[in-house]
Design an enzyme around this catalytic site. Structure first.
Site, PDB file in Angstrom:
ATOM      1  N   LYS A  79       0.867  -1.180   0.000  1.00 53.29           N
ATOM      2  CA  LYS A  79       0.000   0.000   0.000  1.00 53.29           C
ATOM      3  C   LYS A  79       0.903   1.228   0.000  1.00 53.29           C
ATOM      4  CE  LYS A  79      -3.759   2.118   2.726  1.00 53.29           C
ATOM      5  NZ  LYS A  79      -4.590   1.987   3.949  1.00 53.29           N
ATOM      6  N   SER A 166      -9.567   2.126   2.978  1.00 47.85           N
ATOM      7  CA  SER A 166      -8.663   2.815   2.099  1.00 47.85           C
ATOM      8  C   SER A 166      -7.656   1.907   1.382  1.00 47.85           C
ATOM      9  CB  SER A 166      -7.889   3.874   2.892  1.00 47.85           C
ATOM     10  OG  SER A 166      -7.075   3.264   3.866  1.00 47.85           O
ATOM     11  N   SER A 190      -9.697  -0.134   7.355  1.00 48.61           N
ATOM     12  CA  SER A 190      -9.147  -0.099   5.990  1.00 48.61           C
ATOM     13  C   SER A 190      -8.450  -1.355   5.499  1.00 48.61           C
ATOM     14  CB  SER A 190      -8.202   1.078   5.840  1.00 48.61           C
ATOM     15  OG  SER A 190      -8.955   2.236   5.596  1.00 48.61           O
TER      16      SER A 190
HETATM   17  N1  GLN Z   1     -13.158   4.498   6.430  1.00 52.27           N
HETATM   18  C1  GLN Z   1     -12.459   4.987   7.575  1.00 52.27           C
HETATM   19  C2  GLN Z   1     -12.037   6.427   7.352  1.00 52.27           C
HETATM   20  O1  GLN Z   1     -12.358   6.949   6.344  1.00 52.27           O
HETATM   21  C3  GLN Z   1     -11.274   4.118   7.903  1.00 52.27           C
HETATM   22  C4  GLN Z   1     -10.070   4.411   7.097  1.00 52.27           C
HETATM   23  C5  GLN Z   1      -8.871   3.638   7.551  1.00 52.27           C
HETATM   24  O2  GLN Z   1      -8.986   2.652   8.270  1.00 52.27           O
HETATM   25  N2  GLN Z   1      -7.711   4.095   7.149  1.00 52.27           N
HETATM   26  O3  GLN Z   1     -11.388   7.008   8.157  1.00 52.27           O
END
Ligand code: GLN
Length: 508
Positions: A79, A166, A190
């Protein structure tokens, strides 16, 4: 053989190399060809085929010398929230943001180093071959990968639908079989949510198990790294290699690295071949099965739970009464930490700087207005607001108190059960653009992943079959602190007995 190399997972590829049936160079060539053939998915932000092939040749040479570990020569992609040493890899580190476009990191994240060449002066790494960097939501903020400054990622199960986020690039790359495994990060879901939406297996370990050194910071008290792969077995192999104490991360857990593959296999007391999960108590929080939960998700999750029951596990009702509150709590704490973490991107120290400006203040303003996308700007504003004098007590402090109570609710549950189970996401993957510019809609869909994040507990997403539109549904399993072994054991037992995790999207 080489035409179906992509169907093998990380352990399968390692076994094929150990048996002398294929080399790392051949595997790397085959996967690079697949990656080129599927550029339409938008999965990779950077590739270095020549360097990957050179790493593969080194891995083959190490194997020939009898120096191969369980992952030597197996390809992986990271990532793009993990920094990669530019001089070594030729790969920029962008965090999905225009702010860091082309950024050349002078070092590797600990996770990257441990999976790859190892850390200078700290021993060898797992010797995996780095293929490239994977698309993600900007600074890991989002649930659909639509917040990337470099374009969206498409879900291989339906290219009109989102892969989740994400870590959307990581999940889509594994689902499309472009890579056997990928790294991801999970701040509020994420790893688990994109794994669920793309039908792959992912684990977010206990907070502190993987080093955050070299992970571009979003919300430091929540950020955790973990692997996404096609099975619990592969996740166990990667997690063993990437975890363990790191003095360069002040919140790294002071525990030695674990052999998760061994813990995953370890038979439970009272278990038998037919009932490997005998004695395992799995709690189902009633708040994780609300009346409004989509019927297809509910059905797939319950079918997977019935399989676990068939393997000897006992299902029992429990309650996590503050589940709904995890949304406002997370969306205060995460932006608060983000607003502080992202202050370093000021046009002076890192990345983008506005071309024209009147004075220093104007330079800051223009740089940040140009470099950050709308969701990141929104979170910086929310975070700055909740931390400001006069609002700190009303929002931030209250959120911190509730965070503690949410963690305590889990401990109350773990008095009567070993694992907690439920859905990962309230629906299957939705159509790209469908959430429009309604951020609250996206925030609400994080309801089942946020509680474990706030508590710092380990959580997994496992494929549980298909729901509406033949899109994947994920089963979430949550364990107690540092009990990744039990999580992986249950997940592995389920995957030994079922084939949910072996299904691939049509055409892949
Ligand atoms: N969807 C969540 C957010 O937008 C989690 C994102 C994440 O875990 N990086 O913050």
């Amino acid at each position: 053989m080489n035409s179906d190399l992509h169907t093998l997972g990380a352990a399968g590829l390692a076994r094929a190399m150990a048996a002398g049936r294929v080399s790392s160079v051949e595997i790397t060539q085959a996967l690079l060809a697949r990656i080129r053939a599927h550029e339409e998915l938008g999965v990779f932000l950077a590739l270095q085929p020549e360097r990957a092939l050179a790493e593969a040749a080194q891995a083959d040479a190490a194997r020939a010398r009898g120096q191969a570990g369980p992952l030597t020569g197996v390809p992986v992609a990271h990532k793009d929230i993990f920094v990669t040493d530019f001089a070594r890899t030729g790969l920029p580190s962008t965090a999905g943001s225009k702010m860091l476009a082309g950024y050349a990191s002078p070092f590797d994240a600990t996770v990257v180093a441990r999976l790859g060449p190892g850390e200078a002066g700290r021993g060898p790494g797992a010797g995996m071959v780095t293929l490239g960097k994977l698309n993600c939501d900007e600074f890991a903020m989002g649930s659909s990968n639509e917040n990337s400054a470099f374009g969206p990622v498409r879900n291989p199960w339906d290219r009109q639908r989102v892969p989740g986020g994400s870590s959307g690039g990581s999940a889509a790359a594994v689902a499309a079989r472009l890579v056997p495994a990928a790294t991801g990060t999970d701040t509020g879901g994420s790893i688990r949510q994109p794994a669920s939406l793309c039908g792959v297996t992912g684990i977010k370990p206990t907070y502190g198990v993987c080093s955050r050194y070299g992970m571009v910071a979003f919300a430091s008290s929540l950020d955790q790294a973990g692997p996404l792969a096609r099975s619990a077995e592969d996740c166990a192999l990667l997690l063993s290699a990437m975890s363990g104490f790191d003095e360069r991360d002040a919140t790294s857990a002071q525990r030695p690295a674990q052999d998760y593959a061994r813990l995953m296999q370890q038979a439970r007391e009272g278990a038998s071949a037919a009932r490997p999960l005998a004695g395992l108590r799995i709690g189902l929080p009633r708040e994780f099965f609300p009346a409004a939960l989509a019927g297809d998700v509910d059905g797939a999750v319950r079918a997977a739970l019935a399989e676990l029951e068939g393997l000897g596990a006992t299902l029992l009702d429990v309650s996590l009464p503050r589940t709904e509150l995890s949304i406002p709590v997370y969306y205060i704490i995460a932006p608060a930490e983000a607003s502080s973490n992202l202050s370093r991107f000021d046009g002076v120290k890192f990345g983008h700087r506005a071309a024209r400006y009147a004075d220093l203040e104007d330079m800051y303003k223009k740089t940040r207005a140009e470099g950050f996308g709308p969701e990141v700007q929104r979170r910086i504003m929310i975070g700055t607001y909740v931390l400001s004098h006069g609002y700190y007590d009303a929002y931030y402090l209250q959120a911190q108190k509730l965070r503690r109570m949410i963690a305590d609710d889990f401990q109350a549950c773990f008095k009567s059960c070993d694992l907690i189970a439920g859905p990962v996401a309230p629906t299957v993957a939705w159509k790209m653009g469908e959430q429009g510019d309604d951020p609250v809609k996206a925030y609400l869909a994080d309801i089942f992943t946020l509680p474990a994040s706030l508590a710092g507990l380990p959580g997994m997403s496992l494929p549980a079959g298909l729901g509406a539109h033949d899109m994947p549904v994920g089963l979430q399993l949550i364990g107690n602190y540092f009990d990744e072994g039990t999580l992986l054991h249950a997940a592995h037992a389920l995957q030994q007995a079922t084939d949910f995790h072996t299904r691939a999207p049509a055409g892949f």
